[in-house]
Design a protein around this motif. Structure first.
Motif, PDB file in Angstrom:
ATOM      1  N   ILE A 272       0.851  -1.196   0.000  1.00 50.69           N
ATOM      2  CA  ILE A 272       0.000   0.000   0.000  1.00 50.69           C
ATOM      3  C   ILE A 272       0.887   1.247   0.000  1.00 50.69           C
ATOM      4  O   ILE A 272       0.605   2.241  -0.668  1.00 50.69           O
ATOM      5  CB  ILE A 272      -0.939   0.005   1.226  1.00 50.69           C
ATOM      6  N   ASN A 273       1.993   1.164   0.734  1.00 51.34           N
ATOM      7  CA  ASN A 273       2.898   2.301   0.789  1.00 51.34           C
ATOM      8  C   ASN A 273       3.520   2.608  -0.575  1.00 51.34           C
ATOM      9  O   ASN A 273       3.643   3.765  -0.972  1.00 51.34           O
ATOM     10  CB  ASN A 273       3.979   2.025   1.839  1.00 51.34           C
ATOM     11  N   ILE A 274       3.900   1.558  -1.310  1.00 51.50           N
ATOM     12  CA  ILE A 274       4.436   1.766  -2.663  1.00 51.50           C
ATOM     13  C   ILE A 274       3.365   2.413  -3.547  1.00 51.50           C
ATOM     14  O   ILE A 274       3.620   3.363  -4.278  1.00 51.50           O
ATOM     15  CB  ILE A 274       4.885   0.425  -3.285  1.00 51.50           C
TER      16      ILE A 274
ATOM     17  N   TYR B  10       0.916   4.355  -2.732  1.00 50.85           N
ATOM     18  CA  TYR B  10       0.764   5.787  -2.473  1.00 50.85           C
ATOM     19  C   TYR B  10       2.008   6.582  -2.845  1.00 50.85           C
ATOM     20  O   TYR B  10       1.902   7.765  -3.155  1.00 50.85           O
ATOM     21  CB  TYR B  10       0.409   6.037  -1.002  1.00 50.85           C
ATOM     22  N   SER B  11       3.181   5.957  -2.822  1.00 50.08           N
ATOM     23  CA  SER B  11       4.377   6.738  -3.128  1.00 50.08           C
ATOM     24  C   SER B  11       4.422   7.116  -4.613  1.00 50.08           C
ATOM     25  O   SER B  11       5.184   7.990  -5.003  1.00 50.08           O
ATOM     26  CB  SER B  11       5.644   5.979  -2.705  1.00 50.08           C
ATOM     27  N   TYR B  12       3.581   6.492  -5.441  1.00 45.78           N
ATOM     28  CA  TYR B  12       3.499   6.879  -6.858  1.00 45.78           C
ATOM     29  C   TYR B  12       2.458   7.969  -7.111  1.00 45.78           C
ATOM     30  O   TYR B  12       2.401   8.544  -8.181  1.00 45.78           O
ATOM     31  CB  TYR B  12       3.180   5.653  -7.726  1.00 45.78           C
TER      32      TYR B  12
END
Lengths: 270, 271
Positions: B37-39, B41-43
């Motif tokens: 999920i963090n990846i 959002y990092s995009y």
């Protein structure tokens, strides 16, 4: 004032660090900072050719992506070091077999934790000095810097982190586990506290939860004073939230600590 | 036959070591889910059309499928890094390493067994992720069945070999925690698991080319999303197999060196 408790524990902290873990703690935190920044840098500079979209600029209030990430990562790694060392202090005493004697001594719990907190802060700042070259490598620029606001935000953040550490210390002592509790907390915090993207991206109930964690307010304040030049007056709601959380969490932490200590002592041989 | 029994015995021993309580599921499932999920959002702060043009796709959702494939493959390898590190000190601490050295059992069997055990640990996670992948992104999947099957088998075999390699590496050194820190992040960063490999800077790609995971991710993405057949992936497959063979030879040599060193210095039970 039993100031000797404070002095003795600060001294003990550095002696342990110096004699038992001269390198490992230091290397791992610097590596985490570097890798997270490196990932963001490749993403920003190479994959997306140095541009963020307008929604990011709107939500974050700045187009300085690397500065935004850097503040997030530094405050996060500061929090993690604090949480790790302060919360693990009692359970470490248990593991090395000194918890019993610590509990029997007429020491002041507040000063004990405060000592760990202060020692940890000095230690982390020592590490952050080595992060300065990273700023240059990743071409990060801070447009605004106001020393007074910086010190104020740092101090109230420290109080709030102390409160959070106490809660975690209780949880660790109670469950006698450090691995699962700390790593789950850190992964969740990394996701929801707005470290590498604005929390407004998250579903609204998650962002509501994130406002209960002091780290969220702390990062917001640091970004405000370093990247946007906002005075603390403008961000008064975050300042108040951070102070309140510090006080409330510390109170709950100290009150429950008494109970958890008893349970820990009962189970000390097991 | 003895070799197979030995491998299997190690699989069971390792499995019992790790799955003794339910909290293991947190680290095996919840942490990776949060990680992905963090990846995701990092995009979000970026303009997706730039990336879509680069990787030759059309829909936003395809980016996340593209990332998910890399992420799942990376977790396969990651579980092995973690377990190699844990088993290295568990074996030392419990004195089992010394017993194994004294017994006539095949040492490679021990390493392979350790490695396969952790693979089983991550297979169920892989299945859950795959079902999710098909459910969410079925419109974007463009699978070449034959090369997909081949790529997934390759993923499993290379992951086990990677585990054997790390296990043997950790036999050399008592300070394995340090190696863990060194290996974990580059595996995520430079292999293209979280980033599109071909569009990373040259120096990052140069590091990535050293990891077998890099090639596995490339063939997985191509066979699952770009409908690429086996004949067009031959080059990558050959490199994968070559790396696998080299890693096995190196592992064998390191295991022998580690054993000699332990016998000479008597460090097998120290941790």
């Amino acid at each position: 004032m039993n100031i000797y408790v404070f002095k003795a524990n600060v001294y003990k902290y550095f002696i342990t660090l110096y004699r038992a873990y001269p390198r490992s703690f230091f290397i791992s935190s610097i590596l985490t900072i570097t890798y997270t920044l490196l990932y963001s840098y490749i993403l920003y500079e190479y994959i997306f050719e140095g541009e963020v979209n307008s929604s990011f600029i709107g939500e974050a209030g700045t187009s300085n992506y690397m500065g935004y990430i850097l503040v997030g990562v530094l405050v996060y790694s500061f929090t993690v070091s604090t949480l790790l060392n302060v919360s693990r202090s009692l359970i470490t005493e248990k593991r090395i077999g000194t918890l019993e004697s610590v509990m029997l001594a007429p020491y002041n719990r507040g000063l004990y934790f405060l000592a760990y907190m202060v020692a940890q802060t000095i230690h982390t700042f020592g590490e952050l000095v080595f992060a300065i070259p990273i700023l240059i490598v990743f071409k990060v620029k801070f447009a605004y810097f106001d020393l007074l606001s910086f010190i104020i935000v740092l101090s109230i953040s420290l109080i709030a982190f102390l409160g959070l550490s106490l809660l975690l210390a209780n949880l660790m002592l109670y469950t006698r586990d450090t691995y699962i509790s700390q790593n789950t907390l850190f992964t969740v915090m990394f996701l929801i506290c707005g470290i590498n993207f604005p929390i407004t991206y998250l579903p609204s109930f998650v962002s509501k939860i994130s406002y209960l964690i002091p780290l969220t307010h702390s990062i917001k304040l640091f970004r405000g004073i370093l990247l946007k030049g906002e005075s603390l007056m403008i961000q008064m709601d975050s300042v108040v939230a951070l102070i309140l959380q510090g006080i409330i969490y510390s109170m709950i932490g100290f009150l429950t600590l008494k109970k958890v200590e008893k349970i820990a002592l009962e189970k000390i041989g097991g | 036959m003895n070799f197979v029994r030995l491998v299997w015995a190690n699989v069971i021993a390792q499995h019992k070591n790790y799955f003794f309580n339910k909290s293991i599921y947190l680290s095996l499932f919840i942490w990776p889910v949060i990680g992905f999920i963090n990846i995701y959002y990092s995009y979000k702060p970026f303009n997706n059309t730039v990336l879509l043009r680069k990787i030759g796709l059309q829909h936003d959702g395809e980016i996340y499928l593209y990332l998910l494939i890399g992420f799942v493959a990376m977790r396969f390898f990651y579980t092995l890094i973690q377990s190699a590190w844990q088993s290295s000190y568990l074996l030392r601490m419990s004195g089992t390493l010394e017993l194994i050295y004294m017994s006539p059992s095949n040492r490679m069997g021990m390493l392979i067994g350790n490695s396969i055990a952790s693979l089983f640990g991550s297979v169920w996670m892989f299945i859950i992720f795959s079902v999710g992948m098909i459910a969410f992104y079925r419109d974007f999947l463009n699978v070449n069945i034959l090369s997909a099957i081949f790529s997934i088998i390759l993923l499993c075999i290379l992951a086990v070999i990677w585990g054997v390699f790390l296990n043997s590496l950790f036999l050399l050194s008592r300070d394995s925690g340090f190696l863990f820190t060194i290996f974990q992040e580059p595996t995520e960063m430079f292999t293209g698991a979280k980033l599109p490999f071909m569009h990373m800077p040259m120096w990052a790609k140069a590091i990535g080319y050293l990891f077998p995971l890099t090639y596995v991710i490339i063939v997985l993405r191509k066979s699952l999303m770009y409908n690429t057949g086996i004949s067009n992936l031959l080059q990558e497959y050959v490199i994968c197999i070559l790396i696998g063979v080299i890693l096995m030879i190196v592992s064998y040599l390191m295991m022998r060196a580690g054993e000699k060193n332990a016998i000479k210095n008597g460090t097998a039970t120290l941790f």
